[in-house]
Design an enzyme around this catalytic site. Sequence first.
Site, PDB file in Angstrom:
ATOM      1  N   ASP A  72       0.901  -1.224  -0.039  1.00 36.38           N
ATOM      2  CA  ASP A  72       0.031   0.472   0.078  1.00 36.38           C
ATOM      3  C   ASP A  72       0.953   0.985  -0.261  1.00 36.38           C
ATOM      4  O   ASP A  72       1.520   1.459   1.331  1.00 36.38           O
ATOM      5  CB  ASP A  72      -0.863  -0.116   1.121  1.00 36.38           C
ATOM      6  CG  ASP A  72      -1.788   1.256   1.475  1.00 36.38           C
ATOM      7  OD1 ASP A  72      -1.782   1.698   0.231  1.00 36.38           O
ATOM      8  OD2 ASP A  72      -2.194   1.260   2.494  1.00 36.38           O
ATOM      9  N   GLU A 111      -1.603  -1.702  -4.437  1.00 34.11           N
ATOM     10  CA  GLU A 111      -2.989  -1.124  -4.233  1.00 34.11           C
ATOM     11  C   GLU A 111      -2.530  -0.064  -5.649  1.00 34.11           C
ATOM     12  O   GLU A 111      -2.249   1.003  -5.126  1.00 34.11           O
ATOM     13  CB  GLU A 111      -3.405  -0.254  -2.772  1.00 34.11           C
ATOM     14  CG  GLU A 111      -4.215   0.326  -3.080  1.00 34.11           C
ATOM     15  CD  GLU A 111      -5.048   0.686  -1.515  1.00 34.11           C
ATOM     16  OE1 GLU A 111      -5.564   2.106  -1.367  1.00 34.11           O
ATOM     17  OE2 GLU A 111      -5.413  -0.448  -0.925  1.00 34.11           O
ATOM     18  N   ASP A 140      -2.093   0.575   7.458  1.00 37.58           N
ATOM     19  CA  ASP A 140      -1.512   1.096   6.324  1.00 37.58           C
ATOM     20  C   ASP A 140      -1.255  -1.003   6.316  1.00 37.58           C
ATOM     21  O   ASP A 140      -1.073  -0.906   4.689  1.00 37.58           O
ATOM     22  CB  ASP A 140      -0.695   2.012   6.319  1.00 37.58           C
ATOM     23  CG  ASP A 140      -1.527   3.215   6.093  1.00 37.58           C
ATOM     24  OD1 ASP A 140      -1.420   3.914   5.081  1.00 37.58           O
ATOM     25  OD2 ASP A 140      -1.699   3.461   7.980  1.00 37.58           O
TER      26      ASP A 140
END
Length: 185
Positions: A11, A71, A144
Amino acid sequence: MSSEKIILGIDPGTTIMGFGLIKVVDKKMELMQLDELLLKKYDDHYVKLKLIFERTIHLIETYHPDEIAIEAPFFGKNVQSMLKLGRAQGVAMAAGLSREVPITEYSPKKIKMAITGNGNASKEQVAKMLQSLLKIKTLPKNLDATDGLAAAVCHFYNSGKVTSDKNYTGWAAFVKQNEKRVIKK
């Protein structure tokens, strides 16, 4: 004969880069690593990008992932934030591509849908589902890390399926799929 695959999920972010690694053995997932790179204390954006690149290379050289799931940035109204997020994603992708690790991008909605069945799920819902699936004792303070892990799990769930998300096996594939973004001299 058993099959084994390691998937690194990322991410990307310029404040916190979350990441998670799973090992898949005979279609069963096992958590290997769940962590984050904290970048808040650095003021220089270029230093942050360098650290993202170096951490991604370190993860690749340490765990030897077979594939990377990342992502994709969502579209926001703040152009500067989007630019910084795109750069963070780009350097993480460049690290993977430099080591010839195949990369697949997934939208946040697709990742949430794969993990919870709801494309509009909250970070907390995604984290709780991952905690249950992978028997994580304690969730990290910042989610996260679980977002990065969710990208890896989403990739596992989508393995072998045709997806509309982007998939790169190296620089040539990236250039071919992004011809409009390449500046020709």
